[in-house]
Structures are given as C-alpha cells and as structure tokens.
Design a protein around this motif. Structure first.
Motif, PDB file in Angstrom:
ATOM      1  N   PRO A   1       5.072  10.357  -1.030  1.00  0.00           N
ATOM      2  CA  PRO A   1       3.698  10.336  -1.546  1.00  0.00           C
ATOM      3  C   PRO A   1       3.608  10.611  -3.047  1.00  0.00           C
ATOM      4  O   PRO A   1       2.680  10.133  -3.705  1.00  0.00           O
ATOM      5  N   GLU A   2       4.586  11.371  -3.587  1.00  0.00           N
ATOM      6  CA  GLU A   2       4.527  11.676  -5.020  1.00  0.00           C
ATOM      7  C   GLU A   2       4.665  10.429  -5.884  1.00  0.00           C
ATOM      8  O   GLU A   2       4.233  10.410  -7.045  1.00  0.00           O
ATOM      9  N   ASP A   3       5.255   9.353  -5.330  1.00  0.00           N
ATOM     10  CA  ASP A   3       5.400   8.112  -6.103  1.00  0.00           C
ATOM     11  C   ASP A   3       4.062   7.414  -6.323  1.00  0.00           C
ATOM     12  O   ASP A   3       3.988   6.452  -7.098  1.00  0.00           O
ATOM     13  N   MET A   4       3.015   7.882  -5.659  1.00  0.00           N
ATOM     14  CA  MET A   4       1.682   7.309  -5.873  1.00  0.00           C
ATOM     15  C   MET A   4       1.222   7.511  -7.319  1.00  0.00           C
ATOM     16  O   MET A   4       0.329   6.819  -7.795  1.00  0.00           O
ATOM     17  N   ASP A   5       1.843   8.461  -8.018  1.00  0.00           N
ATOM     18  CA  ASP A   5       1.453   8.734  -9.411  1.00  0.00           C
ATOM     19  C   ASP A   5       2.004   7.687 -10.378  1.00  0.00           C
ATOM     20  O   ASP A   5       1.585   7.628 -11.533  1.00  0.00           O
ATOM     21  N   ILE A   6       2.943   6.867  -9.920  1.00  0.00           N
ATOM     22  CA  ILE A   6       3.523   5.841 -10.792  1.00  0.00           C
ATOM     23  C   ILE A   6       2.495   4.719 -10.993  1.00  0.00           C
ATOM     24  O   ILE A   6       1.895   4.242 -10.030  1.00  0.00           O
TER      25      ILE A   6
ATOM     26  N   TYR B   1       5.055  -1.102 -11.083  1.00  0.00           N
ATOM     27  CA  TYR B   1       5.546  -1.774  -9.890  1.00  0.00           C
ATOM     28  C   TYR B   1       5.438  -3.291 -10.029  1.00  0.00           C
ATOM     29  O   TYR B   1       6.366  -4.035  -9.686  1.00  0.00           O
ATOM     30  N   ARG B   2       4.281  -3.757 -10.516  1.00  0.00           N
ATOM     31  CA  ARG B   2       4.081  -5.197 -10.638  1.00  0.00           C
ATOM     32  C   ARG B   2       5.132  -5.823 -11.552  1.00  0.00           C
ATOM     33  O   ARG B   2       5.740  -6.839 -11.215  1.00  0.00           O
ATOM     34  N   GLU B   3       5.335  -5.211 -12.712  1.00  0.00           N
ATOM     35  CA  GLU B   3       6.313  -5.753 -13.657  1.00  0.00           C
ATOM     36  C   GLU B   3       7.735  -5.627 -13.126  1.00  0.00           C
ATOM     37  O   GLU B   3       8.554  -6.526 -13.324  1.00  0.00           O
ATOM     38  N   MET B   4       8.018  -4.523 -12.426  1.00  0.00           N
ATOM     39  CA  MET B   4       9.352  -4.341 -11.881  1.00  0.00           C
ATOM     40  C   MET B   4       9.687  -5.450 -10.891  1.00  0.00           C
ATOM     41  O   MET B   4      10.768  -6.055 -10.952  1.00  0.00           O
TER      42      MET B   4
ATOM     43  N   VAL C   1       9.959   8.871 -14.758  1.00  0.00           N
ATOM     44  CA  VAL C   1      11.114   9.693 -14.435  1.00  0.00           C
ATOM     45  C   VAL C   1      11.786   9.073 -13.216  1.00  0.00           C
ATOM     46  O   VAL C   1      11.181   9.025 -12.135  1.00  0.00           O
ATOM     47  N   PRO C   2      13.000   8.540 -13.377  1.00  0.00           N
ATOM     48  CA  PRO C   2      13.652   7.881 -12.235  1.00  0.00           C
ATOM     49  C   PRO C   2      13.757   8.833 -11.049  1.00  0.00           C
ATOM     50  O   PRO C   2      14.131   9.992 -11.219  1.00  0.00           O
TER      51      PRO C   2
ATOM     52  N   TYR D   1       0.826  -1.208   0.000  1.00  0.00           N
ATOM     53  CA  TYR D   1       0.000   0.000   0.000  1.00  0.00           C
ATOM     54  C   TYR D   1       0.866   1.266   0.000  1.00  0.00           C
ATOM     55  O   TYR D   1       0.563   2.254   0.675  1.00  0.00           O
ATOM     56  N   HIS D   2       1.969   1.212  -0.749  1.00  0.00           N
ATOM     57  CA  HIS D   2       2.898   2.346  -0.842  1.00  0.00           C
ATOM     58  C   HIS D   2       3.380   2.761   0.551  1.00  0.00           C
ATOM     59  O   HIS D   2       3.346   3.948   0.913  1.00  0.00           O
ATOM     60  N   SER D   3       3.827   1.786   1.328  1.00  0.00           N
ATOM     61  CA  SER D   3       4.294   2.108   2.678  1.00  0.00           C
ATOM     62  C   SER D   3       5.328   1.097   3.145  1.00  0.00           C
ATOM     63  O   SER D   3       5.524   0.053   2.520  1.00  0.00           O
TER      64      SER D   3
END
Length: 354
Positions: free
Chosen positions: A278-283, A288-291, A313-314, A252-254
């Motif tokens: 929190p800004e990474d929530m836009d990815i 994430y799943r594929e990574m 954007v890395p 859950y992004h945490s």
C-alpha cells in the motif's frame, strides 16, 4: 459489522484483526464461503519470514469474515520443508475431487536455487488436516510459477501456470489431481519479464473460458490482460486490459489472484486481488505510466533516469517488503459482449446485483 465491500481499505476479521489470506481464493461449501490464502501476519521484511502458513476465514455474506485459523500450518522444525516460514510459499489453490473424495491443495514454492516448484497436499475435509503428498514437483519438467486450478463439471481438472519465464501452460491433471498427465497446451509466449504473464486466474462464463493475467514485475503492479477461448486449452484471444480509466497502469495498484462466481447471483463474478504494498500508492501515477511506456517500447534501460526524474526511492527486494499490511481489492466484473471490465468503486454491495 461490514455491510459493503470497500476495495483498497483495511479489511478486518470479526476479531478486529487484519485479514491474512493473500494470493487467495474463495470456496463455497454448504452455504458458507471460505476465503483462504497466504498468512503474512509476520512478513515484515525484516525477519526472514515469507509466510506463516495458510489461513482460512468463513463468511455467510462475503463482508464479515470469521478467522478459522491455519488450515495448513507452518513447519518450524524442518528448514528444508516448503512450509518452513523462510521458504517462499505462494498462492495456495484447493479443489475437491469428487471421485477420491479428497481436497487437493497445490502450493507454489520459489526455491533458493531460483527454480519454482509445486508442493501438493491432500485432506479428507476442507479445513484439514492436510498431508503432503509431493514436494519439489516440476510439472512437465518445467519451472512452474503462479497458477490456478479449475475443475470441469465432469470432474476433469486443469492446471494453468506460468512457465518461468516464457509462456503460460494449460496442463491436464491426473485423475487424483496430484500431478499432470503430460498433455498440455502453450499460450502467450513472451521473451522475458515484464512481458511474461503470471498470476493466472481462470473462470467460465456463457460458454467462454476466461484467463486474467498480470505482467511480471514482482510487487510492482502492472497492467492486467483478459483473454478468452471456447475450450479449456484454447486457443486464447487477448481482449485487453480489464481496468478502464486506470491512469496509473497498475490495475488499480493490485494483482488478481482468483475470480469468484457468487452463488445465487445471475452474473456476479468478483476479481479477488491483493494490494501487496500500500505504501507504493504514494508514487506518482505519471511515474508508472512513463515506466511502462519505456518497458513496452523496449527501453527499460531508461528507467533509472525516470527514477531520478521523479525522485523515487527504489523499493526493497520483494523478500524485504512489508506485506503484513497488504490490503485487498475486490471488484465485480462488468461484461460488454465478451470483454470483462473492472470499474473502480470506492464501495459496493452484493445486494445490488441480481
């Protein structure tokens, strides 16, 4: 005033300011909860400031938190001090020693030479002042990363930490809690990040010892794991990811830093977690799943192609991320047999639990 917990939303103290208690824990003393952690109020990623001391808050209801200020202040004078804001101090954990009548705090320090060491402080009162007892401590002569401290009912204490970057260690603490005795056990051996487990959080329930850990991907969140054992030193059995339906594979992004057993509640354990960026929530979740599929298949070399595919954007290196705006994800565990799950809730109340 707050009347509920709202995971992932901005959480303000009673003065209307962001709560700054990251990588934190909650201690219950005489009817009051104390939430303490890294003060990141000045960590914008642009000024070389990693921390601004250890901040503490007080609450009666776990919703509304009064700022008590810095219980361990930053050291602005000595650049070599682990408490200098430019030094990478993380994850304060404080335990009480019933025999010495001291509060003992351990801090993880990521040193500039790449070694991770511990700084140990003590105080007569929980709110301080704290005195540094040891610096540059390498427990068992190991580079020691994220950790948790736990105390048994008989007063014996244990230290769970990531041996950078290879395995998890459970070590017995000395009688005064300021060092390790030399007795230890090893768990979850892995060859390297991201497989190595970090952010270890221990709790005890119904005769079982639980360790909740994350993978090792910096501020990029990743899937968590729950493991259980019958004794402090294990052996630990991995049960799986506690975040059901987590399509993003990011917990859950945490990232969980500790687990709180709520006083007066029959079976309420709260995972205290940080949403560091929190800004990474836009990815996109698909990225994430594929990574993580690539990572766990040993195909990390394909990640640059994935970044290009999704036009990501890395992110900047961890020391250049703005964690002054980091949020919190507090969720109650749901138990199914021995397994502990964290179901996503936009909002929940302490009062809803027995």
């Amino acid at each position: 005033m707050y009347t509920s917990i709202r995971p992932g939303q901005v959480w303000l103290d009673t003065n209307g300011k962001r709560i700054q208690a990251h990588g934190g824990s909650v201690l219950y003393l005489d009817g009051t909860y104390y939430w303490y952690g890294e003060n990141k109020e000045k960590t914008t990623g642009e000024n070389g400031i990693w921390h601004w001391g250890v901040r503490c808050y007080a609450s009666k209801d776990l919703y509304n938190w009064e700022d008590l200020g810095l219980i361990i202040p930053q050291d602005l004078e000595d650049e070599t001090s682990p408490l200098h804001p430019s030094n990478m101090m993380d994850r304060p954990h404080i335990i009480y020693n019933q025999f010495t009548k001291k509060y003992v705090c351990w801090l993880k320090i990521m040193e500039k030479n790449g070694i991770q060491s511990e700084t140990v402080l003590t105080a007569d009162q929980f709110l301080g002042p704290y005195t540094i007892e040891k610096t540059n401590l390498r427990p068992l002569n190991m580079s020691a990363g994220d950790f948790d401290l736990a105390v048994a009912p008989d007063g014996k204490a244990y230290y769970y930490f990531e041996r950078v970057h290879s395995e998890t260690i459970c070590a017995d603490l000395t009688a005064d809690y300021t060092d390790v005795t030399g007795y230890y056990s090893t768990h979850f051996p892995h060859p390297a990040p991201p497989y190595v487990r970090e952010a270890t959080a221990h709790f005890y329930r119904n005769g079982k010892h639980y360790l909740v850990t994350s993978g090792t991907t910096g501020y990029f969140p990743n899937p968590s794991e729950v493991a259980i054992a019958d004794t402090w030193h294990g052996p630990y059995t991995v049960l799986g990811n506690p975040h059901p339906g987590d399509d993003s594979c990011t917990s859950y992004h945490s990232q969980i830093s500790s687990v709180l057993k709520v006083e007066g509640k029959k079976d309420l354990y709260i995972a205290i977690a940080d949403r560091w960026c929190p800004e990474d929530m836009d990815i996109p979740y698909a990225f994430y799943r594929e990574m993580f599929e690539f990572i766990f298949q040993g195909k990390a070399d394909k990640i640059p192609e994935l970044i290009q595919k999704y036009q990501i954007v890395p992110p900047a290196p961890d020391e250049h991320r703005n964690t002054s705006i980091a949020d919190y994800v507090w969720l109650p565990f749901r138990f199914d047999g021995d397994m502990a799950y964290l179901d996503w809730k936009d909002e929940w109340k302490i009062e809803d639990y027995e």
